[in-house]
Design a protein around this motif. Sequence first.
Motif, PDB file in Angstrom:
ATOM      1  N   VAL A 294      76.274  60.223 -66.793  1.00 46.31           N
ATOM      2  CA  VAL A 294      75.024  60.298 -66.040  1.00 46.31           C
ATOM      3  C   VAL A 294      74.543  61.741 -66.073  1.00 46.31           C
ATOM      4  O   VAL A 294      75.273  62.654 -65.668  1.00 46.31           O
TER       5      VAL A 294
ATOM      6  N   GLY B 241      70.596  60.404 -59.145  1.00 45.10           N
ATOM      7  CA  GLY B 241      71.695  60.588 -60.085  1.00 45.10           C
ATOM      8  C   GLY B 241      73.046  60.544 -59.398  1.00 45.10           C
ATOM      9  O   GLY B 241      73.997  59.920 -59.896  1.00 45.10           O
TER      10      GLY B 241
ATOM     11  N   PRO C 100      68.865  51.196 -61.984  1.00 46.39           N
ATOM     12  CA  PRO C 100      69.526  51.831 -63.135  1.00 46.39           C
ATOM     13  C   PRO C 100      70.959  51.334 -63.350  1.00 46.39           C
ATOM     14  O   PRO C 100      71.372  51.110 -64.501  1.00 46.39           O
TER      15      PRO C 100
ATOM     16  N   LEU D 245      65.671  56.912 -67.180  1.00 51.04           N
ATOM     17  CA  LEU D 245      64.929  56.910 -65.919  1.00 51.04           C
ATOM     18  C   LEU D 245      63.482  57.271 -66.204  1.00 51.04           C
ATOM     19  O   LEU D 245      63.176  58.394 -66.596  1.00 51.04           O
TER      20      LEU D 245
ATOM     21  N   ASN E 112      69.091  60.599 -66.484  1.00 52.83           N
ATOM     22  CA  ASN E 112      68.442  60.752 -65.191  1.00 52.83           C
ATOM     23  C   ASN E 112      67.823  62.136 -64.990  1.00 52.83           C
ATOM     24  O   ASN E 112      66.865  62.288 -64.233  1.00 52.83           O
TER      25      ASN E 112
END
Length: 290
Positions: free
Chosen positions: A7, A15, A256, A135, A87
């Motif tokens: 991530v 996040g 997500p 994202l 993200n």
Amino acid sequence: MTRIAVVTGGNKGIGFCIVKQLCQKFNGIVYLTARNTNLGQAAVTELEKLGLKPHFHQLDVSDDDSVNVFKEYLSKTYNRLDILINNAAIAFKMDATDPFGIQAEETLKINYFGLKKVCNALYPLLKPHARVVHLSSGAGHLSKIPGASLRAKLSDPDLTEEDLDKLMNDFISSAKAGTHVEAGWPQSAYSVSKVGVSTLTRIHQKLFDKDAREDLVVNSVHPGFVDTDMTSHGRSSAFSRYRASMMTPDRGAQAPVYLALLPPNTDIKGKYIWSDNTVVDWLAESTPPL
């Protein structure tokens, strides 16, 4: 076989909550990455207090050396990647005094070109059935582009990544020249960057469909209007009409994570997803309410 999830921009906000939820639901190692090492490690410590075990690695998506170091680390340590959630992003505040051309250049440097940099580095590590999530935003819908000619170019099914790069660079150039509105662009660098991300998703999925690795999937997602630093926690007058529907970061992470954990051979691929997990027509003339 150890599965790996990454991530970007994971030290706070959506996040951070994505990392938390993946640690709870994903059967593998989850890497929280952040540009600032101290902030990233502090975030890991907070998650460890909850009994979770994320790993940390420094990653500045706009820095070639940082991205390459992380790529080499993943390659040598695991030689695989199963989930990538892009993200990391920035947004200038409404009261920012920076010239619009600078805002355009800096925003796209992170939100579009930085995301691309990470993809170019890490896509070779993706294993069959890997999931990629970009994202995006409600501002990343095609309808946010005023110019009909630009919308036609962005929605062209034959658009290439090189074509899209040129369009994004054209926006930066016109923003610096003060001609972006005349050229059909909106008065929002953030919106252009996220439209770029949504468009890139469609291009990447077409490439994945031709890839020898089975069932590679990428989707873009609008996580909702979320109470984060990026939205000034709803205090800005620009967001006043959304305050009543503002989501927690945990709620914003839900879609997500849903996309990151899509089952094998899903039909949800190359799509633009809303915060309630529904597929939204990216080509429509308008978007659903935030």
